[in-house]
Design a protein around this motif. Sequence first.
Motif, short mmCIF file in Angstrom:
data_model
loop_
_atom_site.label_atom_id
_atom_site.label_comp_id
_atom_site.label_asym_id
_atom_site.label_seq_id
_atom_site.Cartn_x
_atom_site.Cartn_y
_atom_site.Cartn_z
N ALA A 16 0.83 -1.21 0.00
CA ALA A 16 0.00 0.00 0.00
C ALA A 16 0.87 1.26 0.00
CB ALA A 16 -0.94 0.00 1.21
N ALA A 17 1.93 1.25 0.78
CA ALA A 17 2.82 2.41 0.84
C ALA A 17 3.53 2.62 -0.49
CB ALA A 17 3.83 2.23 1.96
N HIS A 18 3.94 1.53 -1.13
CA HIS A 18 4.68 1.61 -2.39
C HIS A 18 3.80 2.08 -3.53
CE1 HIS A 18 7.47 0.61 -5.62
NE2 HIS A 18 6.57 -0.20 -6.14
N THR A 19 2.54 1.67 -3.53
CA THR A 19 1.67 1.91 -4.69
C THR A 19 0.72 3.08 -4.52
OG1 THR A 19 0.02 0.33 -3.86
CG2 THR A 19 1.75 -0.53 -5.31
N GLY A 20 0.47 3.49 -3.28
CA GLY A 20 -0.44 4.60 -3.06
C GLY A 20 -1.91 4.26 -3.22
N VAL A 21 -2.29 3.01 -3.02
CA VAL A 21 -3.70 2.67 -3.10
C VAL A 21 -4.46 3.30 -1.94
CG1 VAL A 21 -3.30 0.50 -4.34
CG2 VAL A 21 -3.34 0.50 -1.83
N GLY A 22 -5.75 3.56 -2.16
CA GLY A 22 -6.56 4.20 -1.13
C GLY A 22 -7.30 3.24 -0.23
N TRP A 23 -7.60 2.05 -0.76
CA TRP A 23 -8.23 0.98 0.01
C TRP A 23 -7.48 -0.31 -0.22
CZ3 TRP A 23 -14.03 1.42 -1.93
CH2 TRP A 23 -14.58 2.62 -1.47
N VAL A 24 -7.55 -1.19 0.76
CA VAL A 24 -7.08 -2.57 0.62
C VAL A 24 -8.31 -3.46 0.76
CG1 VAL A 24 -5.64 -4.42 1.55
CG2 VAL A 24 -4.79 -2.06 1.53
N GLN A 25 -8.63 -4.20 -0.29
CA GLN A 25 -9.80 -5.08 -0.31
C GLN A 25 -9.35 -6.52 -0.10
OE1 GLN A 25 -12.76 -4.39 -3.40
NE2 GLN A 25 -12.89 -6.60 -3.75
N LEU A 26 -9.71 -7.08 1.05
CA LEU A 26 -9.35 -8.45 1.39
C LEU A 26 -10.42 -9.37 0.81
CD1 LEU A 26 -8.33 -7.75 5.09
CD2 LEU A 26 -6.81 -7.96 3.10
N HIS A 27 -10.08 -10.01 -0.29
CA HIS A 27 -11.10 -10.69 -1.08
C HIS A 27 -11.15 -12.20 -0.84
CE1 HIS A 27 -13.98 -9.73 -4.34
NE2 HIS A 27 -13.95 -11.03 -4.51
N ALA A 28 -10.26 -12.72 -0.03
CA ALA A 28 -10.29 -14.15 0.26
C ALA A 28 -10.91 -14.35 1.65
CB ALA A 28 -8.89 -14.75 0.16
N TYR A 29 -10.45 -15.37 2.37
CA TYR A 29 -11.02 -15.70 3.67
C TYR A 29 -10.09 -15.28 4.81
CZ TYR A 29 -14.39 -18.34 0.92
OH TYR A 29 -15.37 -18.70 0.03
N GLN A 30 -9.48 -14.10 4.67
CA GLN A 30 -8.58 -13.61 5.70
C GLN A 30 -9.35 -13.41 7.02
OE1 GLN A 30 -8.97 -12.15 2.63
NE2 GLN A 30 -7.02 -11.47 1.80
N PRO A 31 -8.75 -13.77 8.16
CA PRO A 31 -9.45 -13.71 9.44
C PRO A 31 -9.46 -12.31 10.04
CG PRO A 31 -7.25 -14.54 9.76
CD PRO A 31 -7.41 -14.38 8.28
N PRO A 32 -10.29 -12.09 11.06
CA PRO A 32 -10.30 -10.79 11.74
C PRO A 32 -8.93 -10.39 12.30
CG PRO A 32 -12.27 -12.02 12.32
CD PRO A 32 -11.40 -12.95 11.53
N ALA A 33 -8.13 -11.36 12.73
CA ALA A 33 -6.80 -11.03 13.26
C ALA A 33 -5.95 -10.33 12.22
CB ALA A 33 -6.11 -12.29 13.76
N LEU A 34 -6.09 -10.72 10.96
CA LEU A 34 -5.34 -10.07 9.89
C LEU A 34 -5.84 -8.64 9.70
CD1 LEU A 34 -5.45 -9.35 6.57
CD2 LEU A 34 -3.29 -9.98 7.65
N VAL A 35 -7.14 -8.44 9.79
CA VAL A 35 -7.69 -7.08 9.68
C VAL A 35 -7.13 -6.21 10.80
CG1 VAL A 35 -9.79 -5.69 9.75
CG2 VAL A 35 -9.79 -7.89 8.53
N ARG A 36 -7.09 -6.72 12.00
CA ARG A 36 -6.59 -5.94 13.14
C ARG A 36 -5.12 -5.55 12.93
NH1 ARG A 36 -8.71 -5.10 17.83
NH2 ARG A 36 -10.23 -6.80 17.53
N ALA A 37 -4.31 -6.52 12.52
CA ALA A 37 -2.90 -6.24 12.29
C ALA A 37 -2.70 -5.26 11.15
CB ALA A 37 -2.16 -7.55 12.00
N LEU A 38 -3.53 -5.39 10.12
CA LEU A 38 -3.41 -4.49 8.97
C LEU A 38 -3.84 -3.08 9.35
CD1 LEU A 38 -2.78 -4.21 5.97
CD2 LEU A 38 -5.15 -4.88 5.49
N ARG A 39 -4.89 -2.96 10.16
CA ARG A 39 -5.33 -1.63 10.59
C ARG A 39 -4.23 -0.92 11.37
NH1 ARG A 39 -8.08 1.20 8.18
NH2 ARG A 39 -6.12 2.32 8.32
N GLU A 40 -3.50 -1.67 12.17
CA GLU A 40 -2.41 -1.09 12.93
C GLU A 40 -1.23 -0.69 12.04
OE1 GLU A 40 -1.54 -4.05 15.82
OE2 GLU A 40 -3.33 -3.63 17.04
N ALA A 41 -1.09 -1.39 10.91
CA ALA A 41 0.06 -1.16 10.04
C ALA A 41 -0.19 -0.09 8.97
CB ALA A 41 0.47 -2.47 9.36
N LEU A 42 -1.44 0.15 8.64
CA LEU A 42 -1.77 1.09 7.57
C LEU A 42 -1.92 2.51 8.10
CD1 LEU A 42 -4.52 -0.84 5.55
CD2 LEU A 42 -2.20 -0.32 4.76
N PRO A 43 -1.70 3.51 7.25
CA PRO A 43 -2.07 4.88 7.63
C PRO A 43 -3.57 4.98 7.87
CG PRO A 43 -0.67 4.87 5.67
CD PRO A 43 -1.07 3.44 5.92
#
Length: 249
Positions: A82-109
């Motif tokens: 996300a930092a390299h490409t400048g995307v505005g949203w990250v769409q998790l389109h597979a079966y990623q768990p809530p724990a991944l969402v939590r970790a990603l929220r902490e890592a993203l701007p």
Amino acid sequence: MSTTRPLSRTLLKVCGATTPQDIEAAAAAGADCVGLWHGVPGGPSELDRNGLAALAAAARSTGLLPVLVTFLSDAGELAAIAAHTGVGWVQLHAYQPPALVRALREALPADVGIVKVLHVQENGGCVERPLIGAYDRAGTDLFLLDTATGDGRIGSTGAALAPDRVTALLPRLTRPFLLAGGLTPANRPAYEDVVHHPGFRGIDVDTAARTTTGGFGVPQIAALARAWRTGTGTRHAPLPDHPRLELSR
């Protein structure tokens, strides 16, 4: 947070751009967001990281919001992409768990939104149904309802969701949502109850946005925009500078 305050318009996201011409068509026809695939093994619209960055930059230059569509499940890797490409949203389109969402929220701007797909099966089941609250608490900003076919395919299947299957799931949603799954201008009336739900934010389309040769087409996208009340085939004003904050209100 409440999901009852609508945006100023219904969003139109077209998914699976692979060329600059796709970006130009989406912008000219009135789309708001464009989905760019990376980390979707074997996907027909898969981009490498450099291709993703180039199309994301092209999208931003036209006022489109670039969205990373991915099956990846490493928060650090996704944040770096996300930092390299400048995307505005990250769409998790597979079966990623809530724990991944939590970790990603902490890592993203804070201004990069997280979209989590909920896979609605043709029989009305939804694998993520018991986890919807957990996804919300973990930091999901927006849900996306899409079809999971009987043979296990997910993402850009062209298979439509039965409207009653969608409305049955809506009381469980705790965040705004986009609708996907075989949407066309012709089937817009079938989703009247969905469109008038207070959490409805727009549609996500792949198959119906394309010409017979496979690329995005201006007439096709403009027809979607008119039918789903996203516009009249002309460009909208740019999305807010902080789409995550706007969508989560």
